[in-house]
Motif scaffolding. Structure first.
Motif, PDB file in Angstrom:
ATOM      1  N   ILE A 269       0.842  -1.203   0.000  1.00 40.51           N
ATOM      2  CA  ILE A 269       0.000   0.000   0.000  1.00 40.51           C
ATOM      3  C   ILE A 269       0.875   1.250   0.000  1.00 40.51           C
ATOM      4  CG2 ILE A 269      -1.664   1.314   1.362  1.00 40.51           C
ATOM      5  CD1 ILE A 269      -2.872  -1.294   2.290  1.00 40.51           C
ATOM      6  N   VAL A 270       1.922   1.252   0.830  1.00 39.21           N
ATOM      7  CA  VAL A 270       2.794   2.412   0.915  1.00 39.21           C
ATOM      8  C   VAL A 270       3.575   2.619  -0.378  1.00 39.21           C
ATOM      9  CG1 VAL A 270       4.776   3.418   2.124  1.00 39.21           C
ATOM     10  CG2 VAL A 270       2.994   2.227   3.419  1.00 39.21           C
ATOM     11  N   ASN A 271       4.032   1.531  -0.996  1.00 39.27           N
ATOM     12  CA  ASN A 271       4.891   1.629  -2.169  1.00 39.27           C
ATOM     13  C   ASN A 271       4.143   1.639  -3.495  1.00 39.27           C
ATOM     14  OD1 ASN A 271       7.919   1.431  -1.343  1.00 39.27           O
ATOM     15  ND2 ASN A 271       6.881  -0.045  -0.024  1.00 39.27           N
ATOM     16  N   ASN A 272       2.831   1.528  -3.460  1.00 41.73           N
ATOM     17  CA  ASN A 272       2.055   1.556  -4.697  1.00 41.73           C
ATOM     18  C   ASN A 272       2.275   2.882  -5.419  1.00 41.73           C
ATOM     19  OD1 ASN A 272      -0.115   1.659  -6.662  1.00 41.73           O
ATOM     20  ND2 ASN A 272      -1.063  -0.004  -5.512  1.00 41.73           N
ATOM     21  N   GLU A 273       2.438   2.813  -6.717  1.00 44.18           N
ATOM     22  CA  GLU A 273       2.677   4.048  -7.473  1.00 44.18           C
ATOM     23  C   GLU A 273       1.504   5.015  -7.332  1.00 44.18           C
ATOM     24  OE1 GLU A 273       4.160   5.389 -11.908  1.00 44.18           O
ATOM     25  OE2 GLU A 273       4.598   3.399 -11.112  1.00 44.18           O
ATOM     26  N   ASP A 274       0.307   4.473  -7.188  1.00 47.21           N
ATOM     27  CA  ASP A 274      -0.871   5.302  -6.949  1.00 47.21           C
ATOM     28  C   ASP A 274      -1.092   5.402  -5.438  1.00 47.21           C
ATOM     29  OD1 ASP A 274      -3.270   6.586  -6.801  1.00 47.21           O
ATOM     30  OD2 ASP A 274      -4.426   5.100  -7.908  1.00 47.21           O
ATOM     31  N   PRO A 275      -0.939   6.577  -4.838  1.00 48.66           N
ATOM     32  CA  PRO A 275      -1.020   6.688  -3.372  1.00 48.66           C
ATOM     33  C   PRO A 275      -2.445   6.833  -2.840  1.00 48.66           C
ATOM     34  CG  PRO A 275      -0.515   8.821  -4.296  1.00 48.66           C
ATOM     35  CD  PRO A 275      -0.619   7.875  -5.474  1.00 48.66           C
ATOM     36  N   THR A 276      -3.449   6.638  -3.687  1.00 50.86           N
ATOM     37  CA  THR A 276      -4.839   6.890  -3.282  1.00 50.86           C
ATOM     38  C   THR A 276      -5.232   6.097  -2.044  1.00 50.86           C
ATOM     39  OG1 THR A 276      -5.489   7.402  -5.565  1.00 50.86           O
ATOM     40  CG2 THR A 276      -7.249   6.820  -4.012  1.00 50.86           C
ATOM     41  N   MET A 277      -4.941   4.793  -2.024  1.00 47.48           N
ATOM     42  CA  MET A 277      -5.331   3.952  -0.891  1.00 47.48           C
ATOM     43  C   MET A 277      -4.634   4.410   0.387  1.00 47.48           C
ATOM     44  SD  MET A 277      -7.089   1.586   0.471  1.00 47.48           S
ATOM     45  CE  MET A 277      -7.794   0.769  -0.974  1.00 47.48           C
ATOM     46  N   LEU A 278      -3.360   4.737   0.308  1.00 45.97           N
ATOM     47  CA  LEU A 278      -2.619   5.199   1.478  1.00 45.97           C
ATOM     48  C   LEU A 278      -3.226   6.493   2.022  1.00 45.97           C
ATOM     49  CD1 LEU A 278      -0.205   5.002   3.409  1.00 45.97           C
ATOM     50  CD2 LEU A 278       1.178   6.174   1.686  1.00 45.97           C
ATOM     51  N   ILE A 279      -3.579   7.405   1.142  1.00 45.30           N
ATOM     52  CA  ILE A 279      -4.187   8.673   1.566  1.00 45.30           C
ATOM     53  C   ILE A 279      -5.538   8.416   2.209  1.00 45.30           C
ATOM     54  CG2 ILE A 279      -5.086  10.889   0.762  1.00 45.30           C
ATOM     55  CD1 ILE A 279      -2.985  10.756  -1.500  1.00 45.30           C
ATOM     56  N   LYS A 280      -6.335   7.517   1.623  1.00 46.98           N
ATOM     57  CA  LYS A 280      -7.648   7.201   2.185  1.00 46.98           C
ATOM     58  C   LYS A 280      -7.524   6.614   3.585  1.00 46.98           C
ATOM     59  CE  LYS A 280     -10.513   6.483  -1.938  1.00 46.98           C
ATOM     60  NZ  LYS A 280     -11.328   5.503  -2.697  1.00 46.98           N
ATOM     61  N   ILE A 281      -6.538   5.760   3.791  1.00 47.89           N
ATOM     62  CA  ILE A 281      -6.345   5.151   5.107  1.00 47.89           C
ATOM     63  C   ILE A 281      -6.021   6.216   6.151  1.00 47.89           C
ATOM     64  CG2 ILE A 281      -4.790   3.675   6.450  1.00 47.89           C
ATOM     65  CD1 ILE A 281      -4.633   1.825   4.029  1.00 47.89           C
ATOM     66  N   ILE A 282      -5.168   7.156   5.791  1.00 51.02           N
ATOM     67  CA  ILE A 282      -4.819   8.225   6.735  1.00 51.02           C
ATOM     68  C   ILE A 282      -6.037   9.102   7.011  1.00 51.02           C
ATOM     69  CG2 ILE A 282      -3.382  10.265   7.102  1.00 51.02           C
ATOM     70  CD1 ILE A 282      -1.213   8.902   5.464  1.00 51.02           C
ATOM     71  N   LEU A 283      -6.841   9.371   6.001  1.00 53.86           N
ATOM     72  CA  LEU A 283      -8.018  10.215   6.178  1.00 53.86           C
ATOM     73  C   LEU A 283      -9.124   9.515   6.960  1.00 53.86           C
ATOM     74  CD1 LEU A 283      -8.293  11.779   2.600  1.00 53.86           C
ATOM     75  CD2 LEU A 283      -7.781  13.025   4.709  1.00 53.86           C
ATOM     76  N   GLN A 284      -9.406   8.256   6.600  1.00 51.64           N
ATOM     77  CA  GLN A 284     -10.573   7.546   7.143  1.00 51.64           C
ATOM     78  C   GLN A 284     -10.243   6.575   8.266  1.00 51.64           C
ATOM     79  OE1 GLN A 284     -11.838   6.049   3.135  1.00 51.64           O
ATOM     80  NE2 GLN A 284     -13.800   6.973   3.693  1.00 51.64           N
ATOM     81  N   GLY A 285      -8.980   6.156   8.370  1.00 53.85           N
ATOM     82  CA  GLY A 285      -8.640   5.088   9.303  1.00 53.85           C
ATOM     83  C   GLY A 285      -8.733   3.744   8.607  1.00 53.85           C
ATOM     84  N   TYR A 286      -8.473   2.679   9.372  1.00 53.89           N
ATOM     85  CA  TYR A 286      -8.435   1.338   8.770  1.00 53.89           C
ATOM     86  C   TYR A 286      -8.835   0.300   9.799  1.00 53.89           C
ATOM     87  CZ  TYR A 286      -6.744  -1.995   5.218  1.00 53.89           C
ATOM     88  OH  TYR A 286      -6.660  -2.955   4.256  1.00 53.89           O
ATOM     89  N   ASP A 287      -9.772  -0.539   9.422  1.00 57.54           N
ATOM     90  CA  ASP A 287     -10.240  -1.598  10.332  1.00 57.54           C
ATOM     91  C   ASP A 287     -10.589  -2.836   9.527  1.00 57.54           C
ATOM     92  OD1 ASP A 287     -11.055  -2.994  12.534  1.00 57.54           O
ATOM     93  OD2 ASP A 287     -13.018  -2.026  12.678  1.00 57.54           O
ATOM     94  N   ALA A 288      -9.649  -3.282   8.692  1.00 58.51           N
ATOM     95  CA  ALA A 288      -9.933  -4.414   7.814  1.00 58.51           C
ATOM     96  C   ALA A 288      -9.088  -5.637   8.121  1.00 58.51           C
ATOM     97  CB  ALA A 288      -9.722  -3.997   6.357  1.00 58.51           C
ATOM     98  N   ARG A 289      -8.102  -5.481   9.017  1.00 57.81           N
ATOM     99  CA  ARG A 289      -7.226  -6.606   9.338  1.00 57.81           C
ATOM    100  C   ARG A 289      -7.492  -7.088  10.753  1.00 57.81           C
ATOM    101  NH1 ARG A 289      -1.161  -5.157   7.045  1.00 57.81           N
ATOM    102  NH2 ARG A 289      -1.759  -4.691   4.899  1.00 57.81           N
ATOM    103  N   THR A 290      -7.859  -8.348  10.873  1.00 51.09           N
ATOM    104  CA  THR A 290      -8.128  -8.899  12.212  1.00 51.09           C
ATOM    105  C   THR A 290      -6.852  -9.072  13.024  1.00 51.09           C
ATOM    106  OG1 THR A 290      -8.011 -11.142  11.287  1.00 51.09           O
ATOM    107  CG2 THR A 290     -10.193 -10.096  11.402  1.00 51.09           C
ATOM    108  N   ASP A 291      -5.703  -9.079  12.335  1.00 49.89           N
ATOM    109  CA  ASP A 291      -4.432  -9.306  13.029  1.00 49.89           C
ATOM    110  C   ASP A 291      -3.892  -8.043  13.698  1.00 49.89           C
ATOM    111  OD1 ASP A 291      -4.536 -11.881  12.118  1.00 49.89           O
ATOM    112  OD2 ASP A 291      -3.248 -11.520  10.384  1.00 49.89           O
ATOM    113  N   TYR A 292      -4.496  -6.891  13.396  1.00 48.88           N
ATOM    114  CA  TYR A 292      -3.959  -5.644  13.904  1.00 48.88           C
ATOM    115  C   TYR A 292      -5.048  -4.797  14.555  1.00 48.88           C
ATOM    116  CZ  TYR A 292       0.128  -6.789  11.056  1.00 48.88           C
ATOM    117  OH  TYR A 292       1.222  -7.411  10.517  1.00 48.88           O
ATOM    118  N   GLY A 293      -4.596  -3.803  15.331  1.00 47.13           N
ATOM    119  CA  GLY A 293      -5.530  -2.905  15.989  1.00 47.13           C
ATOM    120  C   GLY A 293      -6.190  -1.952  14.995  1.00 47.13           C
ATOM    121  N   VAL A 294      -7.230  -1.299  15.442  1.00 47.57           N
ATOM    122  CA  VAL A 294      -7.972  -0.352  14.606  1.00 47.57           C
ATOM    123  C   VAL A 294      -7.207   0.960  14.524  1.00 47.57           C
ATOM    124  CG1 VAL A 294     -10.127   0.921  14.338  1.00 47.57           C
ATOM    125  CG2 VAL A 294     -10.159  -1.414  15.252  1.00 47.57           C
ATOM    126  N   MET A 295      -7.049   1.463  13.311  1.00 44.55           N
ATOM    127  CA  MET A 295      -6.400   2.761  13.108  1.00 44.55           C
ATOM    128  C   MET A 295      -7.472   3.826  12.928  1.00 44.55           C
ATOM    129  SD  MET A 295      -3.860   4.005  10.051  1.00 44.55           S
ATOM    130  CE  MET A 295      -3.652   5.763   9.706  1.00 44.55           C
TER     131      MET A 295
END
Length: 343
Positions: A269-295
């Motif tokens: 996600i960080v290294n993708n040439e298109d940074p859209t997903m990374l920007i969305k995660i910072i703006l909206q947060g992320y709660d899609a991985r059961t292995d990690y805490g909620v951002m």
């Protein structure tokens, strides 16, 4: 006039008189002045759970190492958006009982950081739980003591839906078939810490944060704007913003914490040439991985320029090699996110 060496009565009277005078000046007069203090319009009272957490905060002696006062000096600006005022403590001055006044939370030592705005600086509950269970799990150089008695160790097959499992890395807890579960005390204390958010003052502040210091017309992070002669553009320091906003979870090395917070090194996600997903995660947060805490999302805390600086830093550090992110790209993604949320 007073012979303290030969007249013990004078010595006792003066000692008692001095004690009473200081008690009145330091304790009674300020308490009387606080009677006229009112809460700020945006200030929320403590919930029952948060007040329980406040009592635990006091009983565990957290105030010995942490302050809750932002002074109007340059070094304190990192702890809040403005200097503290009496209204900030309106809901915490409630008496413990008929005999005891609420302890002062201002503190006099900063062995650990000031907590005035920690609910905004660090809103992730999992981070606070890890920090309480063993501070070294999230801050390797921390000297804060651990509070394992606020947690329970349970068999994995005995867990219930109400149990809050703490994602402790294996190097700090590696007992097969067992899990670390947050106790009631830990949950209450974390709720109190998350409630520590400096209320905003309605309208613009008439006084600058540091009255004695005037802002330089051109700061270290500003550079001349080639398109506008004589003007400057502000270029936020991505590394500095990352260290103050993201490093507590993802770590200054970008390696994250196994089982708690994902690594940024080598991340697709960080290294993708298109940074859209990374920007969305910072703006909206992320709660899609059961292995990690909620951002949580940072749309309300970071400007487009700051997000562009952070993402550029992440995409060019720790071996990552991706194109820089522009403010225009962040603005475009923010507009898309906001339009998608509008009914």
């Amino acid at each position: 006039m007073f012979n303290f060496h030969r007249n013990h009565k004078v010595l006792v009277i003066m000692s008692v008189g001095g004690f009473l005078l200081l008690s009145i000046l330091i304790g009674v007069v300020p308490a009387y002045q606080m009677q006229n203090t009112e809460p700020l319009p945006n200030q929320e009272p403590l919930t029952e759970l948060e007040r329980t957490g406040l009592n635990i905060y006091i009983s565990e002696g957290c105030v010995a190492c942490h302050s809750q006062q932002v002074r109007n000096i340059e070094m304190d600006k990192v702890w809040g958006n403005r200097p503290s005022m009496p209204s900030d403590y309106y809901y915490t001055k409630k008496r413990l009982d008929i005999w005891r006044q609420s302890p002062s939370l201002l503190g006099s030592e900063r062995t650990g950081p000031d907590l005035t705005n920690v609910g905004l600086r660090q809103p992730i509950a999992d981070w606070h739980l890890l920090h309480l269970y063993n501070p070294r799990t999230v801050v390797s150089e921390s000297i804060m003591p651990a509070y394992p008695w606020l947690f329970e160790i349970k068999n994995s097959d005995k867990l219930t839906d109400d149990d809050k499992v703490v994602p402790v890395p294996e190097q700090f807890f590696n007992t097969p078939g067992k899990k670390v579960v947050a106790g009631e005390g830990a949950a209450a204390l974390v709720a109190y810490l998350q409630s520590l958010k400096q209320p905003e003052i309605p309208g613009e502040m008439h006084k600058p944060f540091i009255p004695a210091r005037e802002k330089s017309p051109l700061t270290a992070n500003e550079r001349p704007d080639p398109d506008n002669a004589g003007k400057s553009i502000n270029r936020p320091d991505g590394k500095q913003i990352y260290n103050s906003t993201c490093a507590a979870c993802h770590q200054p090395t970008g390696k994250g914490i196994t089982g708690a917070f994902p690594p940024l090194t080598g991340s697709q996600i960080v290294n993708n040439e298109d940074p859209t997903m990374l920007i969305k995660i910072i703006l909206q947060g992320y709660d899609a991985r059961t292995d990690y805490g909620v951002m949580p999302g940072f749309a309300d805390q970071l400007t487009d320029a700051e997000i562009a600086a952070i993402t550029t830093h992440e995409r060019s550090s720790w071996g990552n090699d991706a194109p820089a992110v522009t403010v225009e790209q962040v603005t475009k993604v923010r507009d898309e996110v906001m339009n998608a949320q509008t009914p």
